[in-house]
Structure formats: structure tokens, C-alpha cells
Design a protein around this motif. Structure first.
Motif, mmCIF file in Angstrom:
data_model
loop_
_atom_site.group_PDB
_atom_site.id
_atom_site.type_symbol
_atom_site.label_atom_id
_atom_site.label_comp_id
_atom_site.label_asym_id
_atom_site.label_seq_id
_atom_site.Cartn_x
_atom_site.Cartn_y
_atom_site.Cartn_z
ATOM 1 N N LEU A 112 24.329 32.658 12.637
ATOM 2 C CA LEU A 112 25.080 31.569 13.251
ATOM 3 C C LEU A 112 26.056 30.912 12.277
ATOM 4 O O LEU A 112 27.114 30.434 12.674
ATOM 5 C CB LEU A 112 24.114 30.521 13.798
ATOM 6 C CG LEU A 112 23.201 31.006 14.923
ATOM 7 C CD1 LEU A 112 22.090 29.994 15.175
ATOM 8 C CD2 LEU A 112 23.995 31.269 16.182
ATOM 9 N N ASP A 113 25.680 30.869 11.010
ATOM 10 C CA ASP A 113 26.517 30.250 9.975
ATOM 11 C C ASP A 113 26.358 31.054 8.684
ATOM 12 O O ASP A 113 25.454 30.788 7.886
ATOM 13 C CB ASP A 113 26.091 28.798 9.760
ATOM 14 C CG ASP A 113 26.967 28.074 8.740
ATOM 15 O OD1 ASP A 113 27.850 28.711 8.129
ATOM 16 O OD2 ASP A 113 26.744 26.862 8.551
ATOM 17 N N PRO A 114 27.211 32.053 8.479
ATOM 18 C CA PRO A 114 27.047 32.985 7.357
ATOM 19 C C PRO A 114 27.134 32.371 5.957
ATOM 20 O O PRO A 114 26.798 33.032 4.988
ATOM 21 C CB PRO A 114 28.192 33.987 7.551
ATOM 22 C CG PRO A 114 28.568 33.883 8.975
ATOM 23 C CD PRO A 114 28.300 32.450 9.362
ATOM 24 N N VAL A 115 27.555 31.139 5.837
ATOM 25 C CA VAL A 115 27.651 30.515 4.512
ATOM 26 C C VAL A 115 26.706 29.319 4.363
ATOM 27 O O VAL A 115 26.906 28.470 3.492
ATOM 28 C CB VAL A 115 29.109 30.098 4.185
ATOM 29 C CG1 VAL A 115 29.997 31.314 4.043
ATOM 30 C CG2 VAL A 115 29.654 29.144 5.225
ATOM 31 N N ILE A 131 12.135 34.835 6.379
ATOM 32 C CA ILE A 131 13.281 35.747 6.317
ATOM 33 C C ILE A 131 13.914 35.900 7.696
ATOM 34 O O ILE A 131 15.141 35.839 7.829
ATOM 35 C CB ILE A 131 12.847 37.101 5.726
ATOM 36 C CG1 ILE A 131 12.435 36.912 4.265
ATOM 37 C CG2 ILE A 131 13.965 38.134 5.854
ATOM 38 C CD1 ILE A 131 11.655 38.072 3.676
ATOM 39 N N GLU A 132 13.104 36.066 8.729
ATOM 40 C CA GLU A 132 13.633 36.200 10.091
ATOM 41 C C GLU A 132 14.442 34.972 10.500
ATOM 42 O O GLU A 132 15.548 35.089 11.032
ATOM 43 C CB GLU A 132 12.492 36.413 11.088
ATOM 44 C CG GLU A 132 11.827 37.758 11.000
ATOM 45 C CD GLU A 132 10.586 37.847 11.874
ATOM 46 O OE1 GLU A 132 10.384 36.957 12.739
ATOM 47 O OE2 GLU A 132 9.810 38.790 11.684
ATOM 48 N N ASP A 133 13.882 33.791 10.277
ATOM 49 C CA ASP A 133 14.584 32.570 10.683
ATOM 50 C C ASP A 133 15.843 32.336 9.849
ATOM 51 O O ASP A 133 16.869 31.890 10.373
ATOM 52 C CB ASP A 133 13.658 31.358 10.599
ATOM 53 C CG ASP A 133 12.866 31.141 11.883
ATOM 54 O OD1 ASP A 133 12.979 31.974 12.812
ATOM 55 O OD2 ASP A 133 12.141 30.139 11.959
ATOM 56 N N PRO A 169 21.732 26.619 13.390
ATOM 57 C CA PRO A 169 21.277 27.154 12.106
ATOM 58 C C PRO A 169 20.386 26.188 11.329
ATOM 59 O O PRO A 169 19.484 26.618 10.610
ATOM 60 C CB PRO A 169 22.572 27.448 11.352
ATOM 61 C CG PRO A 169 23.647 26.733 12.066
ATOM 62 C CD PRO A 169 23.194 26.538 13.470
ATOM 63 N N ILE A 170 20.594 24.890 11.502
ATOM 64 C CA ILE A 170 19.756 23.909 10.809
ATOM 65 C C ILE A 170 18.326 23.968 11.332
ATOM 66 O O ILE A 170 17.369 23.907 10.552
ATOM 67 C CB ILE A 170 20.348 22.493 10.947
ATOM 68 C CG1 ILE A 170 21.687 22.424 10.221
ATOM 69 C CG2 ILE A 170 19.381 21.436 10.416
ATOM 70 C CD1 ILE A 170 22.472 21.164 10.475
ATOM 71 N N PHE A 171 18.165 24.120 12.634
ATOM 72 C CA PHE A 171 16.823 24.230 13.211
ATOM 73 C C PHE A 171 16.108 25.465 12.684
ATOM 74 O O PHE A 171 14.927 25.420 12.331
ATOM 75 C CB PHE A 171 16.870 24.272 14.730
ATOM 76 C CG PHE A 171 17.419 23.038 15.392
ATOM 77 C CD1 PHE A 171 17.452 21.810 14.743
ATOM 78 C CD2 PHE A 171 17.913 23.097 16.680
ATOM 79 C CE1 PHE A 171 17.963 20.671 15.373
ATOM 80 C CE2 PHE A 171 18.422 21.980 17.319
ATOM 81 C CZ PHE A 171 18.450 20.761 16.662
ATOM 82 N N PHE A 172 16.834 26.604 12.636
ATOM 83 C CA PHE A 172 16.219 27.826 12.122
ATOM 84 C C PHE A 172 15.836 27.660 10.661
ATOM 85 O O PHE A 172 14.742 28.067 10.238
ATOM 86 C CB PHE A 172 17.165 29.021 12.287
ATOM 87 C CG PHE A 172 17.168 29.615 13.655
ATOM 88 C CD1 PHE A 172 16.090 30.351 14.121
ATOM 89 C CD2 PHE A 172 18.262 29.453 14.492
ATOM 90 C CE1 PHE A 172 16.083 30.912 15.393
ATOM 91 C CE2 PHE A 172 18.269 30.002 15.761
ATOM 92 C CZ PHE A 172 17.182 30.735 16.209
ATOM 93 N N PRO A 193 27.860 39.858 7.496
ATOM 94 C CA PRO A 193 28.198 39.248 8.778
ATOM 95 C C PRO A 193 28.797 40.289 9.695
ATOM 96 O O PRO A 193 29.503 41.188 9.253
ATOM 97 C CB PRO A 193 29.216 38.165 8.421
ATOM 98 C CG PRO A 193 29.733 38.529 7.088
ATOM 99 C CD PRO A 193 28.699 39.382 6.420
ATOM 100 N N GLY A 194 28.475 40.209 10.936
ATOM 101 C CA GLY A 194 28.993 41.155 11.913
ATOM 102 C C GLY A 194 29.432 40.426 13.161
ATOM 103 O O GLY A 194 29.541 39.206 13.178
ATOM 104 N N ARG A 195 29.636 41.196 14.184
ATOM 105 C CA ARG A 195 30.033 40.584 15.446
ATOM 106 C C ARG A 195 28.844 39.920 16.104
ATOM 107 O O ARG A 195 27.700 40.290 15.878
ATOM 108 C CB ARG A 195 30.615 41.661 16.363
ATOM 109 C CG ARG A 195 31.991 42.106 15.883
ATOM 110 C CD ARG A 195 32.494 43.247 16.710
ATOM 111 N NE ARG A 195 31.927 44.447 16.096
ATOM 112 C CZ ARG A 195 31.499 45.505 16.754
ATOM 113 N NH1 ARG A 195 31.567 45.557 18.048
ATOM 114 N NH2 ARG A 195 30.996 46.545 16.134
ATOM 115 N N LYS A 196 29.126 38.955 16.932
ATOM 116 C CA LYS A 196 28.085 38.229 17.635
ATOM 117 C C LYS A 196 27.217 39.213 18.417
ATOM 118 O O LYS A 196 27.716 40.099 19.083
ATOM 119 C CB LYS A 196 28.715 37.210 18.585
ATOM 120 C CG LYS A 196 27.728 36.237 19.151
ATOM 121 C CD LYS A 196 28.427 35.167 19.944
ATOM 122 C CE LYS A 196 27.427 34.163 20.452
ATOM 123 N NZ LYS A 196 28.047 33.093 21.162
#
Length: 82
Positions: A41-44, A32-34, A12-15, A72-75
Motif C-alpha cells: 500500500l505504501d512502498p516507502v 512479515i506478512e503484515d 498501511p499504518i494498521f498493518f 513494488p508492482g502493480r496493484k
């Protein structure tokens, strides 16, 4: 560099950092996409939430910028703003 790093690890940090680069270039849709991917990957992850809100504001989507809720949803599911 972040695109190359993401080929090796979906982090998530890279995105979020790549989203910051896109923001500096004015590519709000890519921001927005990233950020959505980072939040999948990290909802918070606060930086991704903030960057996405800023990009939405720049696009004129003030309601989602301020009040948009992350679902947040399922993977593997796509995630979006309500």
C-alpha cells in the motif's frame, strides 16, 4: 483492534501496527506478512520496512534482513523480497 480496523479500511499504518503486536508475541511470519501488505500500500513506509527487517533477522534470514529489496508492482500483484 487493528484486525477490526482493517475490515473497514486497508491502511498501511494498521498493518504495520498489527505487525508490531505480532512481533511482541514472537509471530515473525505474521509480522512479515503484515509488513509486506503495508508496503504494498505504501512502498516507502519506513516503519514497515524496519519491522519486516527485524522479523527477518529473528528468523535468521540476515541477507534479506539487511539487503532485501522491495519489489513494488502493480496493484493486486503479490510482492516479495528479492
Amino acid at each position: 483492534m487493528y484486525t477490526l480496523a482493517l475490515k473497514y479500511k486497508a491502511d498501511p499504518i494498521f498493518f504495520s501496527n498489527r505487525a508490531a503486536c505480532y512481533a511482541n508475541l514472537g509471530f515473525n511470519d505474521r509480522v512479515i506478512e503484515d509488513c509486506n501488505e503495508a508496503l504494498r500500500l505504501d512502498p516507502v513506509y519506513v516503519k514497515a520496512l524496519n519491522r519486516r527487517a527485524h522479523a527477518l533477522e529473528k528468523k535468521g534470514d540476515l541477507e534479506n534482513s539487511l539487503y532485501g529489496k522491495w519489489r513494488p508492482g502493480r496493484k493486486g500483484e503479490s510482492h516479495q523480497i528479492d
